[in-house]
Scaffold this active site. Sequence first.
Site, mmCIF file in Angstrom:
data_model
loop_
_atom_site.group_PDB
_atom_site.id
_atom_site.type_symbol
_atom_site.label_atom_id
_atom_site.label_comp_id
_atom_site.label_asym_id
_atom_site.label_seq_id
_atom_site.Cartn_x
_atom_site.Cartn_y
_atom_site.Cartn_z
ATOM 1 N N SER A 57 0.813 -1.221 0.000
ATOM 2 C CA SER A 57 0.000 0.000 0.000
ATOM 3 C C SER A 57 0.843 1.266 0.000
ATOM 4 O O SER A 57 0.391 2.315 -0.470
ATOM 5 C CB SER A 57 -0.927 0.008 1.227
ATOM 6 O OG SER A 57 -0.175 -0.133 2.428
ATOM 7 N N ASP A 352 -2.359 7.911 7.945
ATOM 8 C CA ASP A 352 -2.706 7.291 9.222
ATOM 9 C C ASP A 352 -1.390 6.904 9.885
ATOM 10 O O ASP A 352 -0.323 7.286 9.417
ATOM 11 C CB ASP A 352 -3.653 6.093 9.044
ATOM 12 C CG ASP A 352 -3.078 5.013 8.132
ATOM 13 O OD1 ASP A 352 -1.866 4.739 8.215
ATOM 14 O OD2 ASP A 352 -3.839 4.448 7.328
ATOM 15 N N HIS A 355 0.941 4.942 7.197
ATOM 16 C CA HIS A 355 1.099 5.301 5.785
ATOM 17 C C HIS A 355 1.492 6.770 5.644
ATOM 18 O O HIS A 355 0.835 7.643 6.212
ATOM 19 C CB HIS A 355 -0.201 5.053 5.007
ATOM 20 C CG HIS A 355 -0.591 3.619 4.929
ATOM 21 N ND1 HIS A 355 -1.347 3.014 5.910
ATOM 22 C CD2 HIS A 355 -0.306 2.667 3.997
ATOM 23 C CE1 HIS A 355 -1.531 1.743 5.578
ATOM 24 N NE2 HIS A 355 -0.912 1.509 4.421
#
EC number: 3.1.1.53
Length: 641
Positions: A57, A352, A355
Amino acid sequence: EKIKICLQKQVNSSFSLHNGFGGNLYATEEKRMFELVKPKAGASVLNQSTWIGFGDSRTDKSNPNFPRSADVSVKTANKFRSLTGGSLMLSMFGPPGKVDYLYQGCGKHKVFYEGVNWSPHAAIDCYRKNWTDIKLNFQKNIYELASQSHCMSLVNALDKTIPLQATAGVAGNCNNSFLKNPALYTQKVTPPXXKCGKENLAFFTLPTQFGTYECRLHLVASCYFIYDSKEVYNKRGCDNYFQVIYDSSGKVVGGLDNRVSPYTGNSGDTPTMQCDMIQLKPGRYSVRSSPRFLLMPERSYCFDMKEKGPVTAVQSIWGKDRKSDYAVDQACLSTPGCMLIQKQKPYTGEADDHHGDQEMRELLSGLDYEARCISQSGWVNETSPFTEEYLLPPKFGRCPLAAKEESIPKIPDGLLIPTSGTDTTVTKPKSRIFGIDDLIIGLLFVAIVEAGIGGYLLGSRKESGGGVTKESAEKGFEKIGNDIQILRSSTNIAIEKLNDRISHDEQAIRDLTLEIENARSEALLGELGIIRALLVGNISIGLQESLWELASEITNRAGDLAVEISPGCWIIDNNICDQSCQNFIFKFNETAPVPTIPPLDTKIDLQSDPFYWGSSLGLAITAAISLAALVISGIAICRTK
């Protein structure tokens, strides 16, 4: 009245003298041939068109929170094969409920920024509470094989043959399902008549090609159960446990056989699963296992083994409140040729907690650019061949060597005044300009004879002034460059042979590598000293030639108005040629005959093989000096009656 007008060199105490082969120079300034460079921390690549990344991600541009969720730029994200929630190991084993992404791609340099999605936080069980040691072994094999391949791909469906009595099984500690690789097969038995079942014999085939990807070597997980005692497995009196993989010749290539190997001897009553990473060539393999249970390889990673290249592994950890492992770090550090990018601070995300970490963004920002050198110490894109501190291996590209600033030769700069003469300070340099003492036998050494530089200056010397011709100096540049190339090539061969001989001793390799680097640095500094002397001599000769060209131009402009009585001196009758006439001849209509000297155009370009390990530096020398454009500065017009 007749007066004498001469071009006269003017040198004062502000000038420094620079000795050269064939001629010397006075200069108002001096500069080092190269400055020391400092590597930038983080990752970079040698060529933007020849690298590929594998990620999750944090490099996934399809993530709905991109780019805030990413640790890389949009440009770099385009180079990654990524999917949110994915990892190479998840795709290898396929635990239930996890992301299953088809990782594949090609590139000389491979950057891995993944792994965090299979960590203690994921809490994957399936007969194993802690997968960290398996992850370490898996990542290490991936990095090793990736460093020897141009292309790699997950093979997510191996051809197989399963015994008729075996059916797909599930496990309660695996979400009432099981891994996609290995697959669990069980036999249904009916005690007491058929309490043990039959021995399992299965087959799987590793392909030579998967889609468009060639497979010369596969990474396979050889998984088996570990029982603490025979009694734990043999509750029904069905002999010992075994699960073994054989190649087509019948050789054992993986597995466990408790018929010949002891049990652990621990007191547990529940088996655990172990998965060894084995590297296998394409072909048909058989699996034999004791009755009731069969763990069947169903996936592999395939590698074409066609090209060696750098591997960069980026530390992949969670932010606060999530438990991580450091298998990626340990795997990379224990794999030759793998460069590890590590954070110095805890992971703190922007999108967050997990990330968009600013420190990691800075460490990976170099992936947007091309570097001349990449190493464990960082990356360098400056052209200087020297750095203040030794760059830690592995390193690839044109990497600078450690040197002290004061040891780098200086060349003249600013206002340059030529003077004839022969260098007396460098006629007796060291007896060799390259050497790594007696550890390396049979290397080519370039001997420097006392009379000069042993055939580098091929032209005839001028009797007046003891200099050399411009042509001979140019030939000298060419010959010294060619000889150094031969020297480097011979060193290459010797180093590679030594690496083969001591490859079992990593510390010996590190020690030898450092010694070679130090010798290279000393050799290069010695070579630069010779080049500096050639440059000074060549420029001095060129400037003197320019002086004669200037004198010739003045003579031509003067015509019959001035008589040249010696090089750079004229007799003129000021009754015939007044001040304006003299200005026309000597000052070019009040335009100074001595424009500012252009910057000295010298370039010394150090080149090496594409990759550092086992290679040797090559030296390409160019000394592009526009002699025609150099006009003497510091020349005064002196008038005498």
